[in-house]
Scaffold this motif. Sequence first.
Motif, PDB file in Angstrom:
ATOM      1  N   ILE A   1       0.605  -1.279  -0.073  1.00 31.58           N
ATOM      2  CA  ILE A   1       0.010   0.176   0.062  1.00 31.58           C
ATOM      3  C   ILE A   1       0.795   1.150  -0.100  1.00 31.58           C
ATOM      4  O   ILE A   1       0.516   2.231  -0.739  1.00 31.58           O
ATOM      5  N   ASP A   2       1.998   1.292   0.859  1.00 35.29           N
ATOM      6  CA  ASP A   2       2.935   2.396   0.706  1.00 35.29           C
ATOM      7  C   ASP A   2       3.680   2.614  -0.647  1.00 35.29           C
ATOM      8  O   ASP A   2       4.571   3.627  -0.627  1.00 35.29           O
ATOM      9  N   GLY A   3       3.628   1.461  -1.454  1.00 34.53           N
ATOM     10  CA  GLY A   3       4.309   1.750  -2.604  1.00 34.53           C
ATOM     11  C   GLY A   3       5.737   0.933  -2.774  1.00 34.53           C
ATOM     12  O   GLY A   3       6.504   1.168  -3.682  1.00 34.53           O
ATOM     13  N   ALA A   4       5.791   0.092  -1.972  1.00 42.62           N
ATOM     14  CA  ALA A   4       7.098  -0.744  -1.881  1.00 42.62           C
ATOM     15  C   ALA A   4       7.009  -1.798  -2.799  1.00 42.62           C
ATOM     16  O   ALA A   4       5.931  -2.417  -2.962  1.00 42.62           O
ATOM     17  N   GLY A   5       8.301  -2.076  -3.770  1.00 40.35           N
ATOM     18  CA  GLY A   5       8.501  -3.083  -4.642  1.00 40.35           C
ATOM     19  C   GLY A   5       8.660  -4.221  -4.027  1.00 40.35           C
ATOM     20  O   GLY A   5       9.177  -4.346  -2.681  1.00 40.35           O
ATOM     21  N   VAL A   6       9.318  -5.336  -5.008  1.00 39.96           N
ATOM     22  CA  VAL A   6       9.659  -6.797  -4.247  1.00 39.96           C
ATOM     23  C   VAL A   6      11.040  -6.505  -3.484  1.00 39.96           C
ATOM     24  O   VAL A   6      10.957  -6.936  -2.413  1.00 39.96           O
ATOM     25  N   TRP A   7      11.758  -5.708  -4.081  1.00 40.65           N
ATOM     26  CA  TRP A   7      13.065  -5.609  -3.424  1.00 40.65           C
ATOM     27  C   TRP A   7      12.941  -4.817  -2.381  1.00 40.65           C
ATOM     28  O   TRP A   7      13.666  -5.058  -1.323  1.00 40.65           O
ATOM     29  N   GLY A   8      12.318  -3.651  -2.053  1.00 35.62           N
ATOM     30  CA  GLY A   8      11.988  -2.830  -0.988  1.00 35.62           C
ATOM     31  C   GLY A   8      11.445  -3.555   0.152  1.00 35.62           C
ATOM     32  O   GLY A   8      11.751  -3.525   1.388  1.00 35.62           O
ATOM     33  N   LYS A   9      10.407  -4.460  -0.242  1.00 31.89           N
ATOM     34  CA  LYS A   9       9.890  -5.473   0.906  1.00 31.89           C
ATOM     35  C   LYS A   9      10.970  -6.361   1.353  1.00 31.89           C
ATOM     36  O   LYS A   9      10.840  -6.570   2.646  1.00 31.89           O
ATOM     37  N   PHE A  10      11.577  -6.826   0.446  1.00 29.62           N
ATOM     38  CA  PHE A  10      12.608  -7.910   0.822  1.00 29.62           C
ATOM     39  C   PHE A  10      13.572  -7.245   1.787  1.00 29.62           C
ATOM     40  O   PHE A  10      14.128  -7.930   2.601  1.00 29.62           O
ATOM     41  N   LYS A  11      14.333  -6.124   1.385  1.00 32.69           N
ATOM     42  CA  LYS A  11      15.111  -5.344   2.250  1.00 32.69           C
ATOM     43  C   LYS A  11      14.648  -4.903   3.634  1.00 32.69           C
ATOM     44  O   LYS A  11      15.323  -4.796   4.314  1.00 32.69           O
ATOM     45  N   ALA A  12      13.393  -4.280   3.514  1.00 34.79           N
ATOM     46  CA  ALA A  12      12.900  -3.840   4.857  1.00 34.79           C
ATOM     47  C   ALA A  12      12.087  -4.737   5.665  1.00 34.79           C
ATOM     48  O   ALA A  12      12.090  -4.497   6.926  1.00 34.79           O
ATOM     49  N   ILE A  13      11.474  -5.677   5.112  1.00 33.26           N
ATOM     50  CA  ILE A  13      10.636  -6.479   6.105  1.00 33.26           C
ATOM     51  C   ILE A  13      11.418  -8.024   6.168  1.00 33.26           C
ATOM     52  O   ILE A  13      11.572  -8.680   7.356  1.00 33.26           O
ATOM     53  N   THR A  14      11.645  -8.711   4.982  1.00 30.69           N
ATOM     54  CA  THR A  14      12.150 -10.072   5.114  1.00 30.69           C
ATOM     55  C   THR A  14      13.424 -10.353   5.780  1.00 30.69           C
ATOM     56  O   THR A  14      13.856 -11.039   6.731  1.00 30.69           O
ATOM     57  N   VAL A  15      14.630  -9.584   5.228  1.00 32.75           N
ATOM     58  CA  VAL A  15      15.877  -9.663   5.926  1.00 32.75           C
ATOM     59  C   VAL A  15      15.915  -9.240   7.342  1.00 32.75           C
ATOM     60  O   VAL A  15      16.345 -10.127   8.096  1.00 32.75           O
ATOM     61  N   PRO A  16      15.306  -8.156   7.773  1.00 31.22           N
ATOM     62  CA  PRO A  16      15.489  -7.896   9.315  1.00 31.22           C
ATOM     63  C   PRO A  16      14.629  -8.925  10.279  1.00 31.22           C
ATOM     64  O   PRO A  16      15.349  -9.289  11.192  1.00 31.22           O
ATOM     65  N   LEU A  17      13.624  -9.517   9.659  1.00 33.63           N
ATOM     66  CA  LEU A  17      12.877 -10.257  10.482  1.00 33.63           C
ATOM     67  C   LEU A  17      13.633 -11.846  10.404  1.00 33.63           C
ATOM     68  O   LEU A  17      13.286 -12.480  11.324  1.00 33.63           O
ATOM     69  N   LEU A  18      14.079 -12.090   9.357  1.00 29.61           N
ATOM     70  CA  LEU A  18      15.080 -13.502   9.325  1.00 29.61           C
ATOM     71  C   LEU A  18      16.144 -13.638  10.249  1.00 29.61           C
ATOM     72  O   LEU A  18      16.875 -14.489  10.147  1.00 29.61           O
ATOM     73  N   VAL A  19      16.778 -12.279  10.381  1.00 31.78           N
ATOM     74  CA  VAL A  19      18.073 -12.409  11.208  1.00 31.78           C
ATOM     75  C   VAL A  19      18.259 -13.402  12.200  1.00 31.78           C
ATOM     76  O   VAL A  19      19.336 -14.033  12.512  1.00 31.78           O
ATOM     77  N   PRO A  20      17.425 -13.442  13.407  1.00 31.63           N
ATOM     78  CA  PRO A  20      17.204 -14.421  14.535  1.00 31.63           C
ATOM     79  C   PRO A  20      17.265 -15.702  13.689  1.00 31.63           C
ATOM     80  O   PRO A  20      18.159 -16.435  14.338  1.00 31.63           O
ATOM     81  N   TYR A  21      16.420 -16.106  12.795  1.00 35.00           N
ATOM     82  CA  TYR A  21      16.414 -17.389  12.583  1.00 35.00           C
ATOM     83  C   TYR A  21      17.500 -17.766  11.623  1.00 35.00           C
ATOM     84  O   TYR A  21      18.268 -19.005  11.725  1.00 35.00           O
TER      85      TYR A  21
END
Length: 297
Positions: A196-216
């Motif tokens: 909704i905020d206009g983030a693309g695939v790479w933006g979502k991967f960099k801002a959401i996926t990577v930070p939340l996967l660090v502990p795992y």
Amino acid sequence: MRTNKRTPLGWIWLFLLPTVTLYSIYTIYPIMTTIRYSFMNWSGFSLSGKFIGLENYRELFQDDLFWNAVKNTFLYLSYAVPGRFLLSFLLALILTAKFTPAKAVFRTMIFIPVVTTGAIIGTIMTMIFDPGNGPVNLILSKLHLIDSSVFFLGNGRTALATSSIIWIWKWTGTSLIYWIASLQSIPLELYEAATIDGAGVWGKFKAITVPLLVPYSIIIFVLTLSDAMKVFDLMLTLTGGGPFFKTEVIELFIYRHAFTSSVPRVGYASSAATIFGLIFVAITLVQALPKRREGGR
């Protein structure tokens, strides 16, 4: 009125008794026995060995083949651990994407080598990489990538890297499961809000996926490292430590002195096993430090 009933301590120990008993018999006792044997000169044929103190360790640290095995172990880990870690992560991203068809089929195909024993994998791969009529050499020759047959598992320059590739292929399915479970734990609402905020695939991967996967990722990396240090059965059937000790990792060094020497040296092998265990514990603790620091914040 609600009452808080505490479970008697005796019942707790009663339920823990089977686990504690089996763990003590099959883990604690062998570890303590190995440490005790490391201080003895014992062939394994007599009832008891002769206590020689730190003599085995002194000889071990002066043994060039032991340091060669240590070097091979770390070189192998530098190939196998990052390879499996990154490949499984990439496959997990593909197999959790909406556009990927037949996800269950691909997951099953990737996981099949995991349930196959290392000895069988090693035997089959020896035939596949055979320089005479193995399919790998035949395909590379047809593609004009090689001029003559290459003995990948018998060449000192390629044997360790080839063994690492085979190990990665066998065990990638395990890390794939870890990554898929980690990716599926991320709430979909976060991706929807980012869209909704206009983030693309790479933006979502960099801002959401990577930070939340660090502990795992730290846990998966430690588990991958732990698995990579237990390569005995696969390496034994692939190369047996050859050629000329180029692929002899610490586990094969221990096995050679304890079981295949003309005069077995169980005490000497036990000292190498003790050092190997300490190296494993040290590496695991170092890898766990980032997780501890993150938890302490």
